[in-house]
Design a protein around this motif. Structure first.
Motif, short mmCIF file in Angstrom:
data_model
loop_
_atom_site.label_atom_id
_atom_site.label_comp_id
_atom_site.label_asym_id
_atom_site.label_seq_id
_atom_site.Cartn_x
_atom_site.Cartn_y
_atom_site.Cartn_z
N ARG A 109 0.82 -1.22 0.00
CA ARG A 109 0.00 0.00 0.00
C ARG A 109 0.85 1.26 0.00
NH1 ARG A 109 -5.23 -1.24 2.09
NH2 ARG A 109 -5.81 0.83 1.28
N THR A 110 2.18 1.09 -0.02
CA THR A 110 3.10 2.22 0.13
C THR A 110 3.87 2.47 -1.15
OG1 THR A 110 3.36 1.56 2.46
CG2 THR A 110 4.93 3.17 1.59
N SER A 111 3.57 3.57 -1.82
CA SER A 111 4.28 3.93 -3.05
C SER A 111 5.70 4.41 -2.76
CB SER A 111 3.53 5.04 -3.80
OG SER A 111 2.23 4.66 -4.12
N ALA A 112 5.84 5.18 -1.70
CA ALA A 112 7.13 5.73 -1.29
C ALA A 112 7.00 6.19 0.15
CB ALA A 112 7.56 6.88 -2.19
N LEU A 113 8.14 6.37 0.81
CA LEU A 113 8.18 6.80 2.20
C LEU A 113 8.99 8.08 2.31
CD1 LEU A 113 7.57 6.04 5.22
CD2 LEU A 113 9.73 4.76 5.19
N ILE A 199 12.68 5.86 -0.66
CA ILE A 199 12.67 6.54 0.64
C ILE A 199 13.38 7.88 0.53
CG2 ILE A 199 13.41 6.41 3.07
CD1 ILE A 199 13.41 3.36 2.78
N LEU A 200 12.76 8.90 1.09
CA LEU A 200 13.38 10.23 1.17
C LEU A 200 13.43 10.65 2.63
CD1 LEU A 200 14.43 12.93 -0.08
CD2 LEU A 200 12.03 13.69 -0.12
N ALA A 221 18.64 0.19 3.55
CA ALA A 221 17.82 0.46 2.36
C ALA A 221 18.59 1.42 1.44
CB ALA A 221 16.48 1.07 2.78
N PRO A 222 19.47 0.88 0.60
CA PRO A 222 20.36 1.72 -0.20
C PRO A 222 19.66 2.64 -1.19
CG PRO A 222 20.55 -0.58 -0.85
CD PRO A 222 19.74 -0.55 0.40
N GLN A 223 18.36 2.44 -1.40
CA GLN A 223 17.61 3.33 -2.28
C GLN A 223 17.25 4.65 -1.59
OE1 GLN A 223 16.38 0.78 -0.68
NE2 GLN A 223 14.23 0.96 -0.21
N THR A 224 17.61 4.78 -0.32
CA THR A 224 17.30 5.97 0.46
C THR A 224 18.02 7.21 -0.09
OG1 THR A 224 16.97 4.68 2.47
CG2 THR A 224 17.43 7.02 2.76
N GLN A 225 17.27 8.27 -0.24
CA GLN A 225 17.84 9.58 -0.60
C GLN A 225 17.76 10.49 0.63
OE1 GLN A 225 16.25 11.27 -4.30
NE2 GLN A 225 15.54 9.23 -4.90
#
Length: 256
Positions: A109-113, A199-200, A221-225
């Motif tokens: 249900r989570t597109s992005a955080l 993730i931002l 979570a290496p996709q974190t910005q």
């Protein structure tokens, strides 16, 4: 006024604006959805969903003691009520704990955080001291004092302070205390690897005691910005809203 019935004792007030990719905003303790008043301009590109947590703002108190897990479930029921299948979940400060827990419980249900001043656990003095101070005020039914403090810290324009205070002073003392307490105990650090969505993290450049909280996210979570707002404090969404809104737009542009 729009309300979502969570159970027989609890109804959450919500407010929506705009069209497009849904973004849900989650406020901290002893405040309400209007702390995000300067995010409303994002409605040009997104469907914004603001709501008041149980015992805050115009929501009812409910009969059940609050936990982060329960608050995440409340959000799920709210999204079901709005027929929103998937949304960007944006939490500010303590509200970020609910955002994380929602993303962990309901990744589909989570597109992005997006977390403003976020943390996966509290492990240093400065934020703990502030939260325990608010708990003390709540325990002794001094919610108007806590509301004044939050309003002063989160204002940008002079009139913002009165708006935030008038709304925050309606917070239920027991629910505020529970929200603070459950957040002090919450720890998602060793579950962050399960977060696969974008993730931002946004921090004020001047809130140095909070900067180390980005490290577990970056590791797991290496996709974190990560964005640091120049001269920003912890109160980035209300006080540095132009920079925060620009960061949100830049982050979500590929997905909208």
């Amino acid at each position: 006024m729009p309300y979502a019935k969570i159970d027989e004792s609890l109804s959450l007030y919500y407010y929506t604006k705009g069209q497009g990719l849904p973004i849900v905003f989650i406020h901290p303790f002893v405040m309400g959805h209007n702390v995000f008043m300067h995010q409303e301009s994002l409605a040009e590109n997104y469907r914004l969903i603001f709501y008041d947590l149980a015992g805050h703002g115009q929501s009812t108190n409910g009969d059940t003691s609050l936990t982060i897990e329960l608050l995440a479930n409340h959000l799920k029921i709210l999204l079901d009520h709005l027929e929103v299948e998937k949304a960007v979940i944006c939490g500010y400060s303590h509200g970020g704990l609910i955002a994380q827990e929602f993303a962990l419980q309901y990744p589909e249900r989570t597109s992005a955080l997006i977390l403003a001043g976020g943390y996966s656990e509290l492990n240093n003095f400065t934020p703990k001291f502030f939260i325990k101070s608010v708990m003390y005020m709540a325990k002794f039914r001094q919610i108007p004092l806590a509301a004044k403090l939050q309003a002063k810290l989160n204002k940008y324009f002079p009139e913002d302070e009165q708006k935030i205070y008038e709304y925050a002073k309606h917070t239920d003392a027991e629910r505020a205390y529970e929200f603070c307490k459950t957040g002090l105990r919450y720890k998602s650090t060793y579950s962050l690897y399960r977060l696969k969505m974008p993730i931002l993290l946004v921090y004020g450049d001047l809130e140095k005691p909070m900067h180390h909280y980005r490290l577990p996210f970056e590791k797991a979570a290496p996709q974190t910005q990560v964005v640091f707002v120049e001269k920003g404090t912890h109160q980035v969404p209300p006080q540095f809203f132009m920079e925060f809104n620009a960061a949100v737009n830049g982050f979500l542009k590929p997905y909208n």
